[in-house]
Design a protein around this motif. Structure first.
Motif, PDB file in Angstrom:
ATOM      1  N   ALA A 278       0.831  -1.206   0.000  1.00 50.30           N
ATOM      2  CA  ALA A 278       0.000   0.000   0.000  1.00 50.30           C
ATOM      3  C   ALA A 278       0.866   1.257   0.000  1.00 50.30           C
ATOM      4  O   ALA A 278       0.579   2.222  -0.725  1.00 50.30           O
ATOM      5  N   LEU A 279       1.946   1.254   0.815  1.00 50.29           N
ATOM      6  CA  LEU A 279       2.852   2.403   0.861  1.00 50.29           C
ATOM      7  C   LEU A 279       3.525   2.625  -0.492  1.00 50.29           C
ATOM      8  O   LEU A 279       3.645   3.760  -0.956  1.00 50.29           O
ATOM      9  N   ALA A 280       3.972   1.525  -1.110  1.00 47.81           N
ATOM     10  CA  ALA A 280       4.636   1.632  -2.406  1.00 47.81           C
ATOM     11  C   ALA A 280       3.676   2.144  -3.478  1.00 47.81           C
ATOM     12  O   ALA A 280       4.050   2.979  -4.318  1.00 47.81           O
ATOM     13  N   ALA A 281       2.437   1.646  -3.463  1.00 47.21           N
ATOM     14  CA  ALA A 281       1.435   2.107  -4.436  1.00 47.21           C
ATOM     15  C   ALA A 281       1.166   3.594  -4.247  1.00 47.21           C
ATOM     16  O   ALA A 281       1.095   4.365  -5.217  1.00 47.21           O
ATOM     17  N   LEU A 282       1.039   4.004  -2.969  1.00 47.88           N
ATOM     18  CA  LEU A 282       0.802   5.413  -2.658  1.00 47.88           C
ATOM     19  C   LEU A 282       1.973   6.272  -3.126  1.00 47.88           C
ATOM     20  O   LEU A 282       1.787   7.359  -3.687  1.00 47.88           O
ATOM     21  N   ALA A 283       3.188   5.765  -2.895  1.00 51.20           N
ATOM     22  CA  ALA A 283       4.386   6.502  -3.305  1.00 51.20           C
ATOM     23  C   ALA A 283       4.450   6.649  -4.827  1.00 51.20           C
ATOM     24  O   ALA A 283       4.818   7.704  -5.339  1.00 51.20           O
ATOM     25  N   CYS A 284       4.105   5.587  -5.542  1.00 52.30           N
ATOM     26  CA  CYS A 284       4.126   5.647  -7.007  1.00 52.30           C
ATOM     27  C   CYS A 284       3.094   6.634  -7.539  1.00 52.30           C
ATOM     28  O   CYS A 284       3.374   7.399  -8.470  1.00 52.30           O
ATOM     29  N   VAL A 285       1.907   6.629  -6.946  1.00 54.10           N
ATOM     30  CA  VAL A 285       0.864   7.575  -7.370  1.00 54.10           C
ATOM     31  C   VAL A 285       1.309   9.004  -7.059  1.00 54.10           C
ATOM     32  O   VAL A 285       1.130   9.922  -7.867  1.00 54.10           O
ATOM     33  N   GLY A 286       1.912   9.198  -5.871  1.00 57.05           N
ATOM     34  CA  GLY A 286       2.422  10.518  -5.510  1.00 57.05           C
ATOM     35  C   GLY A 286       3.528  10.969  -6.446  1.00 57.05           C
ATOM     36  O   GLY A 286       3.586  12.134  -6.858  1.00 57.05           O
ATOM     37  N   SER A 287       4.413  10.040  -6.791  1.00 55.32           N
ATOM     38  CA  SER A 287       5.487  10.344  -7.737  1.00 55.32           C
ATOM     39  C   SER A 287       4.921  10.695  -9.105  1.00 55.32           C
ATOM     40  O   SER A 287       5.361  11.657  -9.746  1.00 55.32           O
ATOM     41  N   LEU A 288       3.937   9.924  -9.555  1.00 61.06           N
ATOM     42  CA  LEU A 288       3.301  10.196 -10.844  1.00 61.06           C
ATOM     43  C   LEU A 288       2.623  11.560 -10.836  1.00 61.06           C
ATOM     44  O   LEU A 288       2.702  12.314 -11.811  1.00 61.06           O
ATOM     45  N   LEU A 289       1.983  11.894  -9.721  1.00 58.60           N
ATOM     46  CA  LEU A 289       1.330  13.192  -9.581  1.00 58.60           C
ATOM     47  C   LEU A 289       2.346  14.321  -9.757  1.00 58.60           C
ATOM     48  O   LEU A 289       2.112  15.294 -10.478  1.00 58.60           O
ATOM     49  N   GLY A 290       3.509  14.163  -9.088  1.00 67.01           N
ATOM     50  CA  GLY A 290       4.545  15.183  -9.185  1.00 67.01           C
ATOM     51  C   GLY A 290       5.148  15.277 -10.563  1.00 67.01           C
ATOM     52  O   GLY A 290       5.372  16.373 -11.095  1.00 67.01           O
ATOM     53  N   TRP A 291       5.386  14.133 -11.200  1.00 65.37           N
ATOM     54  CA  TRP A 291       5.991  14.144 -12.527  1.00 65.37           C
ATOM     55  C   TRP A 291       5.030  14.669 -13.587  1.00 65.37           C
ATOM     56  O   TRP A 291       5.458  15.254 -14.590  1.00 65.37           O
ATOM     57  N   GLN A 292       3.718  14.463 -13.378  1.00 69.31           N
ATOM     58  CA  GLN A 292       2.747  15.036 -14.323  1.00 69.31           C
ATOM     59  C   GLN A 292       2.860  16.555 -14.331  1.00 69.31           C
ATOM     60  O   GLN A 292       2.799  17.195 -15.382  1.00 69.31           O
ATOM     61  N   PHE A 293       3.028  17.121 -13.140  1.00 70.05           N
ATOM     62  CA  PHE A 293       3.172  18.573 -13.080  1.00 70.05           C
ATOM     63  C   PHE A 293       4.519  18.999 -13.641  1.00 70.05           C
ATOM     64  O   PHE A 293       4.625  20.000 -14.361  1.00 70.05           O
ATOM     65  N   THR A 294       5.580  18.231 -13.338  1.00 67.61           N
ATOM     66  CA  THR A 294       6.923  18.567 -13.824  1.00 67.61           C
ATOM     67  C   THR A 294       6.971  18.593 -15.348  1.00 67.61           C
ATOM     68  O   THR A 294       7.550  19.504 -15.950  1.00 67.61           O
ATOM     69  N   ILE A 295       6.353  17.589 -15.966  1.00 66.87           N
ATOM     70  CA  ILE A 295       6.407  17.536 -17.425  1.00 66.87           C
ATOM     71  C   ILE A 295       5.612  18.680 -18.055  1.00 66.87           C
ATOM     72  O   ILE A 295       6.028  19.266 -19.055  1.00 66.87           O
ATOM     73  N   SER A 296       4.491  19.040 -17.447  1.00 66.54           N
ATOM     74  CA  SER A 296       3.719  20.161 -17.987  1.00 66.54           C
ATOM     75  C   SER A 296       4.482  21.472 -17.821  1.00 66.54           C
ATOM     76  O   SER A 296       4.436  22.346 -18.687  1.00 66.54           O
ATOM     77  N   GLN A 297       5.226  21.596 -16.710  1.00 64.64           N
ATOM     78  CA  GLN A 297       6.043  22.787 -16.503  1.00 64.64           C
ATOM     79  C   GLN A 297       7.221  22.822 -17.475  1.00 64.64           C
ATOM     80  O   GLN A 297       7.621  23.888 -17.938  1.00 64.64           O
ATOM     81  N   THR A 298       7.755  21.646 -17.794  1.00 71.19           N
ATOM     82  CA  THR A 298       8.834  21.566 -18.783  1.00 71.19           C
ATOM     83  C   THR A 298       8.347  22.091 -20.129  1.00 71.19           C
ATOM     84  O   THR A 298       9.038  22.864 -20.808  1.00 71.19           O
ATOM     85  N   GLY A 299       7.126  21.684 -20.515  1.00 68.41           N
ATOM     86  CA  GLY A 299       6.539  22.184 -21.751  1.00 68.41           C
ATOM     87  C   GLY A 299       6.268  23.674 -21.698  1.00 68.41           C
ATOM     88  O   GLY A 299       6.485  24.401 -22.680  1.00 68.41           O
ATOM     89  N   LYS A 300       5.813  24.150 -20.531  1.00 68.15           N
ATOM     90  CA  LYS A 300       5.516  25.578 -20.379  1.00 68.15           C
ATOM     91  C   LYS A 300       6.788  26.425 -20.499  1.00 68.15           C
ATOM     92  O   LYS A 300       6.800  27.452 -21.184  1.00 68.15           O
ATOM     93  N   LEU A 301       7.850  25.992 -19.825  1.00 63.99           N
ATOM     94  CA  LEU A 301       9.107  26.739 -19.883  1.00 63.99           C
ATOM     95  C   LEU A 301       9.653  26.782 -21.302  1.00 63.99           C
ATOM     96  O   LEU A 301      10.171  27.807 -21.751  1.00 63.99           O
ATOM     97  N   ALA A 302       9.537  25.652 -22.019  1.00 58.94           N
ATOM     98  CA  ALA A 302       9.995  25.613 -23.406  1.00 58.94           C
ATOM     99  C   ALA A 302       9.139  26.526 -24.281  1.00 58.94           C
ATOM    100  O   ALA A 302       9.641  27.176 -25.197  1.00 58.94           O
ATOM    101  N   ALA A 303       7.831  26.585 -23.984  1.00 57.73           N
ATOM    102  CA  ALA A 303       6.933  27.474 -24.740  1.00 57.73           C
ATOM    103  C   ALA A 303       7.249  28.936 -24.456  1.00 57.73           C
ATOM    104  O   ALA A 303       7.265  29.774 -25.365  1.00 57.73           O
ATOM    105  N   ASP A 304       7.525  29.245 -23.182  1.00 63.57           N
ATOM    106  CA  ASP A 304       7.866  30.624 -22.804  1.00 63.57           C
ATOM    107  C   ASP A 304       9.166  31.072 -23.471  1.00 63.57           C
ATOM    108  O   ASP A 304       9.360  32.257 -23.737  1.00 63.57           O
ATOM    109  N   ASP A 305      10.057  30.096 -23.734  1.00 62.83           N
ATOM    110  CA  ASP A 305      11.337  30.394 -24.367  1.00 62.83           C
ATOM    111  C   ASP A 305      11.229  30.393 -25.893  1.00 62.83           C
ATOM    112  O   ASP A 305      12.225  30.601 -26.586  1.00 62.83           O
TER     113      ASP A 305
END
Length: 443
Positions: A278-305
């Motif tokens: 359960a802890l590992a599943a929660l950690a993976c979902v939390g990690s996925l949540l963070g990376w979803q935002f990171t990738i969208s920010q990566t696209g945003k920064l590239a768009a701003d540039d």
């Protein structure tokens, strides 16, 4: 007074190790068990190569005048097209990695919801469901996402690091020897077949150099923290995967969708195993949540540039680039459909190989920019020679990792890269017009 607000080398080292250890290790023991314990040898090669890559990026971060990360390093040696292709490939590699993380999470959720692993189609729908749940959850902006990720990551780190220490009380030399080489592979075959799996666990080390401005004495401490953090993660990875292969019989480990839950169940009780699952599943979902935002920010920064289309940079009232999130959610869904496999383990392997290819090519492009940066900084011959040797080791390892990924993954990565050049063909006129306007203004 200002220095008191900056991170020490110890603090940065811990950040580097924690950033790398997220969900990258969570499925590896099961996948490595399919090759045998001989695959553990690849950790040694990967640790050396990863430390060379980390050190190279740390040095690039110190000499980078733009503070623009990997795209800026690439532009130094390869111009605007190199910078664009790197940004594009890195963006896609994160999307592929997210699907792999979702697959890991599903593996740990499957014991609680068996239907998720009942057929390849159900598995695919489960992965897609996790992708869109975490995408939609990010519409509320970065504040909640950051807090959740900072907590849930410990659901992986504590059990994995803990196993590295206490697991030896249950370790069996006989179990380990039986798992050593069940397929009768040669040393080189064992190394080649698992190098991408071990490199997968180290992806993200390039982020360490981005903290240079917040660290005391960055020219000394950033490279040191990168090396120590990478080495620390390597020790935990090697110890945890070694000890688990000496506790759980190889056949059971190879067929597991939640290897760390399985080993804790065997060490203590099924209830403890379920808690770890359960802890590992929660950690993976939390990690996925963070990376979803990171990738969208990566696209945003590239768009701003000006590197990506402008619509990827548009944000809602909460600061979330919603259009970019939806677009990359669709891309991830395509990858989830296109990599459907008979088992979670097979799908994970396919995704890892493709993610490594699309991540390692940007590494090579970015690291080779260090030569130009050192010349601009007029570094001493000794520093130039030392860093050049490091870059040669890092790039040689990266090329070997590409080779070890297999022809199918390399071809897939090249096709993705060629698509990037097509996109750049439509984007490049704006770069040339910008250069022309700048030149006219100077005259």
């Amino acid at each position: 007074m200002q220095d008191q607000k900056k991170m020490t080398v110890t603090q940065l080292t811990l950040i580097v190790a924690v950033n790398m250890m997220g969900s990258g290790i969570i499925m590896l023991p099961a996948n490595m068990a399919q090759i045998g314990a001989i695959s553990l040898l690849s950790w040694l090669i990967t640790a050396l190569g990863s430390m060379a890559i980390a050190y190279g990026f740390a040095q690039a971060g110190v000499f980078d005048r733009k503070a623009g990360g990997m795209p800026a390093y690439a532009e130094e040696a390869h111009g605007r097209s190199g910078s664009f292709v790197l940004s594009y490939l890195y963006y896609i590699s994160l999307a592929i990695a997210n699907v792999a993380i979702a697959t890991s999470a599903l593996g740990y959720l499957a014991p609680f919801f068996p239907w998720l692993n009942s057929t390849p189609v159900m598995t695919m729908f489960g992965v897609v469901g996790l992708i869109w749940i975490t995408t939609l959850a990010n519409f509320g902006g970065p504040k909640i996402t950051g807090r959740i990720g900072a907590i849930t990551v410990w659901g992986v780190i504590i059990p994995v690091a803990g196993l590295s220490v206490i697991g030896w009380f249950w370790f069996s030399g006989e179990t380990f020897s039986q798992a050593w080489n069940p397929k009768g592979l040669s040393i080189m075959e064992g190394l080649g077949s698992s190098i991408t799996l071990t490199l997968w666990a180290f992806l993200g080390m390039e982020s360490a150099a981005q903290s240079a401005g917040a660290v005391e004495n960055p020219r000394k401490n950033v490279p040191l923290a990168c090396m120590l953090g990478t080495a620390g993660a390597a020790v935990v990875y090697i110890l945890s995967t070694t000890v688990i292969m000496g506790i759980v019989p190889n056949a059971d480990l190879a067929n597991s969708t939640g290897p760390f839950g399985l080993v804790y169940a065997q060490m203590f009780s099924p209830m403890i195993g379920n808690i770890i699952m359960a802890l590992a599943a929660l950690a993976c979902v939390g990690s996925l949540l963070g990376w979803q935002f990171t990738i969208s920010q990566t696209g945003k920064l590239a768009a701003d540039d000006g590197m990506f289309p402008k619509f990827l940079g548009k944000v809602n009232s909460m600061g979330a680039p919603v259009i970019g999130m939806i677009l990359i959610g669709i891309v991830q869904t395509v990858f989830a459909f296109s990599t459907v496999s008979p088992s979670l383990s097979e799908q994970f392997n396919v995704l890892v190989d493709l993610s490594v290819v699309t991540n390692v090519i940007p590494y090579i492009i970015a690291l080779t920019g260090l030569m130009v940066m050192m010349k601009k900084e007029d570094v001493s011959p000794n520093i130039y020679l030392r860093n050049s040797v490091v870059v040669i080791i890092a790039v040689s390892y990266s090329i070997f990792a590409l080779y070890a990924s297999g022809a199918k993954s390399v071809v897939g990565g090249v096709l993705i890269m060629m698509t990037g050049y097509l996109i750049y063909g439509f984007m490049s006129p704006r770069f040339e017009l910008a250069k022309l306007n700048t030149k006219t203004m100077k005259e």
